[in-house]
Design a protein around this motif. Sequence first.
Motif: not given
Length: 787
Positions: A209-210, A436-442
């Motif tokens: 994911d990261l 949420k996209i930002r947090l999921m990518k991070r």
Amino acid sequence: MQVLERLTRKKFAEILSQQVLFLDGAYGTEFFKRGHIKGRDPIEILNIKSPDVVEELQTEYVRAGVDFLLTNTFSGNRHKLKKLGYEDYFQAINENAVKIAKKSASVSKKQVYVLGDISSLGELLQPIGELDSKYVYDILKEQVELLVRAGVDGIIIETMSDLKEAKLAYLAARDVSSDIPILVSMTFEENGVTVTGTSLEVYISLFNDLDVDAVGINCTLTPDKMLPLVKKLSQFSTKPIFVEPNAGKPILGPDGKLTYKTTPEEFTIYIEDYVELGANIVGGCCGTAPEHIMYMTHHIGVRTPKRRKIEELNVVSNRTYMVNLEPFLVIGERINASAKKKLHAQIKEFNFENVKKQAKDQEAEGAQVLDVNLGLESVLTDEHFRKIILELDKIVSLPLSLDIQFNNFLETALFEYVGRPLINSSKALKEDLDEKIRLMKRYGGVLIVLAMGKEIPKSAKERYEIAKQAVEYLEENGISRSRVYVDPLVLPIGANQDYQVTLDTIKMLVNDGIKTSIGLSNFSFGMPNRESLNASFLSLAMYFGLSAAILNTAEQTTMNILSGMKKILKKELTDTAVGSSENELVTYILKADSANAERNVFSFLDTLTPIEIAQSVLTKAMEEIGNLYSANKIYLPHLILAAETVKPIFNKLLSMIKEKDSVKLGKVMLATVEGDIHDIGKKIVATVLESAGFEVIDIGKDVPAGEIVKKFFEIKPDIIGLSAMMTTTVVQVGNVVTALRENNIHVPVISGGASMNEELARKFGSYYAKDAQEAVRLCKKLLSLEN
């Protein structure tokens, strides 16, 4: 003069797709072998005191044909240098390392890129250790900033044994630069699990994911033992992969120097296998010398990376436990303070005992994931969300679903979380989805999206359209459909809401290959006989294709219906939990059920004396827990929790016994040898020994032989245990044994650590324990022989 091209992430991906590339070999073992390291000096100090020595070795690696040259900064973070008394050299060590590496790289006719090398702080993080996450992040970020400013082409994060620390290192590196290649590598035991209990699959599922550029494994294992792990890495990683095995186990030569058994030819045979499995980058770790790397590069030559058939790891996880999203996910609902004033008041006062009880109860009832909702968030702080994650990590409970509304609090929880969480939830509004996209990518994870914008749509078609657009928007922004659930919204039947709308929405979404999850208990809100209603609606929703449900696992009717529907729909689960026991006391201890564990122990007072209970009941239970740990059926967090659960019970028994010393099996003094500040292995051994009934005195890290002798006379232990994690410090074990014997001290000495083995231990005059459980067996054997 060679013109160096800056290595962007795009360029890195391009060259990795074109041919198999080569990393260099070991630094510490080579400097030690060549006699450049004396006493407690870290190898990084050579960047200042003997830069020519570093340049000489790196030039040899460059001439051996590497594509990537690592800086001599593996232990160059401020934390480690401070522990060794070299903090003042922190900046110079890192800046000089880059200068030396760049100079060495320039002798090549081809382009050789310089990677800034960083690694672990050498101690455990909270909650199983003492280090604070933000402190670790800051320490690693500071080092990365120096390396990037000095001009490295990329960052390599190596030899991580704690998934949390690996994630923090990645975050630190990516926060320094959005366009620098980052490679992350963890180190595993032969069983495919780190010492902190993380499987290779859990590691890969998170780092898939990261925003990293390559993932790998290195150190600990010899080339043959690493092969099964490389197969898994190849099978599951969606990123380019790299591998760095050790060159066998070290042996002590007649000149007192350590050498490694694996020849360049043997080493390369296994590297060939890694390449055939699809490795993009190969190199060496401990014991690999320029001759190993030269033979490898010449033999492998110019090859295009093999195409890998990748299997999707569709899971959520914590550090020790992984749950497949398919075929059906059961999410426990009861850690929810929204409508529970008493629970909310307890949380506000940082009293998490009820939360932990609910976690353990729901796990026993069949939940696979725990939904966490702390209620009214406006009266809470960052510290509440940080603490709740640490508390639930400490009791090694299930993966979490984070039902947190304020994004700053959600980010605090994600920063602390170890694993791949479920994020519950987001409205289908652009601003919500973007965050949420930002947090999921991070941070990684899986998201639940509500089938609504600002208002709840009345019809199934409207809900479906809104949800479908949200899923497509997520996909356009790099979040795959497999990482998304849609909540089709269950409304109370008691308020005359049409449940058929929810069922029709599920059906339409399922036809589009979109997973669905519901909050089941909403259906029966305000009604009598809630359990029957919930169970009935669950069966309907599952028939229409529902993928997951947040529900009350204490409702037996609901759980029975769930079990029956899984059989009918062929959605039975294959997940296995951590190890369990038929011994009731062992089960209580593993669940940290202090009250029942104590009740069980003291129930023996009718027939046994306190000393008999301590020796034959409590110690036996902990011995079984130690065996579960040794057999990889439980992991370090479980072990530490068990030891903490038993300690107050044991102390209570001790207060009833006059001759307290007679309860203990013996006294063991532990130390990490001079020049070595690593503490993880020793902490594990101490925990297991204490659990087995030994009195353990840990005198610290980086302890000189003279200090160990002095402490012996103060403590008078029955056994001395020495830890040596680094190849450069392993000979200190021999120095300690010599100093002890010269002072007429003849107690048994047991040594262990990543760089130690049976043959070395014997030559140093000590016994060898390969792991904590072996240390227990050996201590018992030695004391019975003495007695």
